[in-house]
Design a protein around this motif. Structure first.
Motif, PDB file in Angstrom:
ATOM      1  N   VAL A  24       0.996  -1.186  -0.185  1.00 16.32           N
ATOM      2  CA  VAL A  24       0.253  -0.254  -0.199  1.00 16.32           C
ATOM      3  C   VAL A  24       0.848   2.011   0.118  1.00 16.32           C
ATOM      4  CG1 VAL A  24      -2.097   1.396   1.259  1.00 16.32           C
ATOM      5  CG2 VAL A  24      -1.776  -1.201   1.282  1.00 16.32           C
ATOM      6  N   GLY A  25       0.534   2.637  -0.637  1.00 18.96           N
ATOM      7  CA  GLY A  25       1.226   3.205  -0.773  1.00 18.96           C
ATOM      8  C   GLY A  25       0.816   4.464  -1.274  1.00 18.96           C
ATOM      9  N   HIS A  26       0.971   5.625  -1.648  1.00 22.47           N
ATOM     10  CA  HIS A  26       0.222   6.809  -2.035  1.00 22.47           C
ATOM     11  C   HIS A  26       1.128   7.097  -3.067  1.00 22.47           C
ATOM     12  CE1 HIS A  26      -2.790  10.549  -2.303  1.00 22.47           C
ATOM     13  NE2 HIS A  26      -1.954  10.801  -2.431  1.00 22.47           N
ATOM     14  N   ASN A  27       0.399   7.067  -4.478  1.00 26.84           N
ATOM     15  CA  ASN A  27       1.511   7.822  -5.795  1.00 26.84           C
ATOM     16  C   ASN A  27       1.925   5.968  -5.565  1.00 26.84           C
ATOM     17  OD1 ASN A  27       1.284   8.197  -8.006  1.00 26.84           O
ATOM     18  ND2 ASN A  27       3.106   9.801  -7.530  1.00 26.84           N
ATOM     19  N   ILE A  28       1.913   5.019  -5.310  1.00 25.43           N
ATOM     20  CA  ILE A  28       3.415   3.362  -5.066  1.00 25.43           C
ATOM     21  C   ILE A  28       2.734   2.979  -6.857  1.00 25.43           C
ATOM     22  CG2 ILE A  28       0.424   2.048  -4.782  1.00 25.43           C
ATOM     23  CD1 ILE A  28       2.973   0.080  -3.165  1.00 25.43           C
ATOM     24  N   ASP A  29       1.760   3.030  -7.535  1.00 26.96           N
ATOM     25  CA  ASP A  29       2.184   2.746  -9.138  1.00 26.96           C
ATOM     26  C   ASP A  29       2.593   3.356  -9.480  1.00 26.96           C
ATOM     27  OD1 ASP A  29       0.524   0.393  -8.276  1.00 26.96           O
ATOM     28  OD2 ASP A  29      -1.633   0.766  -8.898  1.00 26.96           O
ATOM     29  N   GLY A  30       2.644   4.781  -9.553  1.00 26.24           N
ATOM     30  CA  GLY A  30       3.353   6.125 -10.898  1.00 26.24           C
ATOM     31  C   GLY A  30       4.889   6.092  -9.719  1.00 26.24           C
ATOM     32  N   TYR A  31       4.953   5.515  -8.860  1.00 27.73           N
ATOM     33  CA  TYR A  31       6.747   6.384  -8.417  1.00 27.73           C
ATOM     34  C   TYR A  31       6.806   4.568  -7.279  1.00 27.73           C
ATOM     35  CZ  TYR A  31      10.809   8.527  -5.763  1.00 27.73           C
ATOM     36  OH  TYR A  31      11.560   9.216  -5.514  1.00 27.73           O
ATOM     37  N   ASP A  32       7.045   4.074  -6.120  1.00 28.41           N
ATOM     38  CA  ASP A  32       7.576   3.417  -5.257  1.00 28.41           C
ATOM     39  C   ASP A  32       7.813   1.842  -6.046  1.00 28.41           C
ATOM     40  OD1 ASP A  32       7.813   5.121  -2.987  1.00 28.41           O
ATOM     41  OD2 ASP A  32       5.352   5.220  -3.531  1.00 28.41           O
ATOM     42  N   PHE A  33       6.721   1.678  -7.082  1.00 29.78           N
ATOM     43  CA  PHE A  33       6.422   0.386  -7.507  1.00 29.78           C
ATOM     44  C   PHE A  33       7.344   0.240  -8.362  1.00 29.78           C
ATOM     45  CE2 PHE A  33       5.368  -3.538  -8.967  1.00 29.78           C
ATOM     46  CZ  PHE A  33       5.404  -4.712  -8.012  1.00 29.78           C
ATOM     47  N   PRO A  34       6.887   1.381  -9.577  1.00 32.77           N
ATOM     48  CA  PRO A  34       8.525   1.219 -10.463  1.00 32.77           C
ATOM     49  C   PRO A  34       9.707   0.848 -10.269  1.00 32.77           C
ATOM     50  CG  PRO A  34       6.364   3.009 -11.332  1.00 32.77           C
ATOM     51  CD  PRO A  34       6.417   2.391  -9.970  1.00 32.77           C
ATOM     52  N   ALA A  76      -4.644  14.922   4.129  1.00 36.18           N
ATOM     53  CA  ALA A  76      -4.440  15.028   5.611  1.00 36.18           C
ATOM     54  C   ALA A  76      -5.056  15.352   5.962  1.00 36.18           C
ATOM     55  CB  ALA A  76      -2.778  14.325   5.644  1.00 36.18           C
ATOM     56  N   LYS A  77      -4.837  16.504   5.676  1.00 36.58           N
ATOM     57  CA  LYS A  77      -5.126  17.882   6.718  1.00 36.58           C
ATOM     58  C   LYS A  77      -6.311  18.097   6.272  1.00 36.58           C
ATOM     59  CE  LYS A  77      -4.110  22.116   3.899  1.00 36.58           C
ATOM     60  NZ  LYS A  77      -3.667  23.269   3.879  1.00 36.58           N
ATOM     61  N   HIS A  78      -7.278  17.686   5.332  1.00 40.15           N
ATOM     62  CA  HIS A  78      -8.494  17.486   5.202  1.00 40.15           C
ATOM     63  C   HIS A  78      -8.922  17.256   6.093  1.00 40.15           C
ATOM     64  CE1 HIS A  78     -12.962  17.710   2.837  1.00 40.15           C
ATOM     65  NE2 HIS A  78     -12.669  16.268   2.915  1.00 40.15           N
ATOM     66  N   PHE A  79      -8.529  15.663   6.086  1.00 34.97           N
ATOM     67  CA  PHE A  79      -9.281  14.126   6.859  1.00 34.97           C
ATOM     68  C   PHE A  79      -9.040  14.724   9.013  1.00 34.97           C
ATOM     69  CE2 PHE A  79     -10.767  12.024   3.461  1.00 34.97           C
ATOM     70  CZ  PHE A  79     -11.242  12.324   2.929  1.00 34.97           C
ATOM     71  N   GLY A  80      -7.628  15.908   8.796  1.00 35.44           N
ATOM     72  CA  GLY A  80      -7.510  15.472  10.535  1.00 35.44           C
ATOM     73  C   GLY A  80      -6.427  14.607  10.808  1.00 35.44           C
ATOM     74  N   ILE A  81      -5.701  14.203  10.075  1.00 33.66           N
ATOM     75  CA  ILE A  81      -4.552  12.921   9.716  1.00 33.66           C
ATOM     76  C   ILE A  81      -3.715  13.417  10.106  1.00 33.66           C
ATOM     77  CG2 ILE A  81      -2.961  11.225   8.820  1.00 33.66           C
ATOM     78  CD1 ILE A  81      -5.928  10.671   7.336  1.00 33.66           C
ATOM     79  N   SER A  82      -2.894  13.635  11.673  1.00 32.51           N
ATOM     80  CA  SER A  82      -1.302  13.834  11.885  1.00 32.51           C
ATOM     81  C   SER A  82      -0.603  13.385  10.619  1.00 32.51           C
ATOM     82  CB  SER A  82      -1.045  13.361  13.465  1.00 32.51           C
ATOM     83  OG  SER A  82       0.177  13.516  13.316  1.00 32.51           O
ATOM     84  N   HIS A  83       0.242  14.393  10.186  1.00 29.82           N
ATOM     85  CA  HIS A  83       1.450  14.188   9.157  1.00 29.82           C
ATOM     86  C   HIS A  83       2.534  14.895   9.573  1.00 29.82           C
ATOM     87  CE1 HIS A  83       2.175  13.708   4.745  1.00 29.82           C
ATOM     88  NE2 HIS A  83       2.875  12.723   5.729  1.00 29.82           N
ATOM     89  N   ARG A  84       2.788  15.268  10.748  1.00 28.65           N
ATOM     90  CA  ARG A  84       3.741  15.878  10.804  1.00 28.65           C
ATOM     91  C   ARG A  84       5.079  14.943  10.314  1.00 28.65           C
ATOM     92  NH1 ARG A  84       2.932  15.510  16.484  1.00 28.65           N
ATOM     93  NH2 ARG A  84       0.799  17.403  17.147  1.00 28.65           N
ATOM     94  N   ASN A  85       6.159  15.750  10.140  1.00 32.70           N
ATOM     95  CA  ASN A  85       7.624  15.080   8.893  1.00 32.70           C
ATOM     96  C   ASN A  85       7.202  14.707   7.901  1.00 32.70           C
ATOM     97  OD1 ASN A  85       8.842  15.978  11.346  1.00 32.70           O
ATOM     98  ND2 ASN A  85       8.249  14.065  12.687  1.00 32.70           N
ATOM     99  N   ALA A  86       6.450  15.271   7.399  1.00 35.45           N
ATOM    100  CA  ALA A  86       5.911  14.674   5.862  1.00 35.45           C
ATOM    101  C   ALA A  86       7.405  14.795   5.216  1.00 35.45           C
ATOM    102  CB  ALA A  86       4.505  15.767   5.223  1.00 35.45           C
ATOM    103  N   HIS A  87       7.234  13.514   4.102  1.00 38.90           N
ATOM    104  CA  HIS A  87       8.277  12.762   2.798  1.00 38.90           C
ATOM    105  C   HIS A  87       9.231  12.234   4.128  1.00 38.90           C
ATOM    106  CE1 HIS A  87       6.103  14.348  -0.295  1.00 38.90           C
ATOM    107  NE2 HIS A  87       6.180  16.091   0.459  1.00 38.90           N
ATOM    108  N   MET A  94       2.324   6.581   8.490  1.00 38.64           N
ATOM    109  CA  MET A  94       0.926   6.183   9.713  1.00 38.64           C
ATOM    110  C   MET A  94      -0.135   6.730   8.139  1.00 38.64           C
ATOM    111  SD  MET A  94       2.475   3.980  11.881  1.00 38.64           S
ATOM    112  CE  MET A  94       0.411   4.627  13.274  1.00 38.64           C
ATOM    113  N   ALA A  95       0.573   8.089   8.022  1.00 36.67           N
ATOM    114  CA  ALA A  95      -0.942   9.275   7.506  1.00 36.67           C
ATOM    115  C   ALA A  95      -1.405   8.052   6.258  1.00 36.67           C
ATOM    116  CB  ALA A  95       0.311   9.794   6.830  1.00 36.67           C
ATOM    117  N   THR A  96      -0.461   7.020   5.585  1.00 40.12           N
ATOM    118  CA  THR A  96      -1.162   6.900   4.321  1.00 40.12           C
ATOM    119  C   THR A  96      -2.201   5.322   4.939  1.00 40.12           C
ATOM    120  OG1 THR A  96       0.604   6.873   2.798  1.00 40.12           O
ATOM    121  CG2 THR A  96      -0.794   5.185   2.132  1.00 40.12           C
ATOM    122  N   ALA A  97      -1.783   5.047   6.054  1.00 37.50           N
ATOM    123  CA  ALA A  97      -2.882   3.930   6.685  1.00 37.50           C
ATOM    124  C   ALA A  97      -4.129   4.157   7.346  1.00 37.50           C
ATOM    125  CB  ALA A  97      -1.430   3.238   7.861  1.00 37.50           C
ATOM    126  N   GLU A  98      -3.742   5.573   7.922  1.00 41.31           N
ATOM    127  CA  GLU A  98      -4.918   6.027   8.328  1.00 41.31           C
ATOM    128  C   GLU A  98      -5.918   6.889   7.009  1.00 41.31           C
ATOM    129  OE1 GLU A  98      -7.727   7.432  10.834  1.00 41.31           O
ATOM    130  OE2 GLU A  98      -6.486   6.374  11.480  1.00 41.31           O
TER     131      GLU A  98
END
Length: 109
Positions: A24-34, A76-87, A94-98
């Motif tokens: 699982v990832g955010h943009n996994i198909d466009g970045y991480d998995f390739p 994350a901001k829209h849904f109130g998900i804590s995402h300090r130290n982005a990237h 943790m943000a992706t899982a939530e």
């Protein structure tokens, strides 16, 4: 990463760890998995894991009238998900899982 093992060095352990798992990832198909496939193919490992891309899922289940962009930070901001130290790895995990939990709840409806 200075003084740490290279990706190629940890690849065998990661392959064992991820075997049979859904990645699982955010943009996994466009970045991480390739990238994973590029380096693993060179090293003789075949990653054919099933994947869930929270970017693709967000675009499907969250209307663009609700969020201005589909970046992990914006969602994350829209849904109130804590995402300090982005990237940073663990913060993004943790943000992706939530975010995935939120999207899956919407998909159930």
């Amino acid at each position: 990463v200075e003084g740490k093992p290279s990706f190629v060095e940890i690849l065998p352990d990661f392959f064992k760890f991820a075997e049979g798992a859904v990645l699982v990832g955010h943009n996994i198909d466009g970045y991480d998995f390739p990238l994973l496939r590029k380096y693993s193919d060179k090293a003789g490992f075949l990653f054919d894991n099933e994947r869930m891309d929270t970017l693709t899922l967000a675009k499907k289940y969250i209307p663009n009238s609700e969020v201005p962009r589909y970046s992990l930070e914006e969602l994350a901001k829209h849904f109130g998900i804590s995402h300090r130290n982005a990237h940073r790895a663990m913060a993004d995990v943790m943000a992706t899982a939530e975010l995935l939990r939120i999207i899956l709840k919407r998909a159930e409806k």
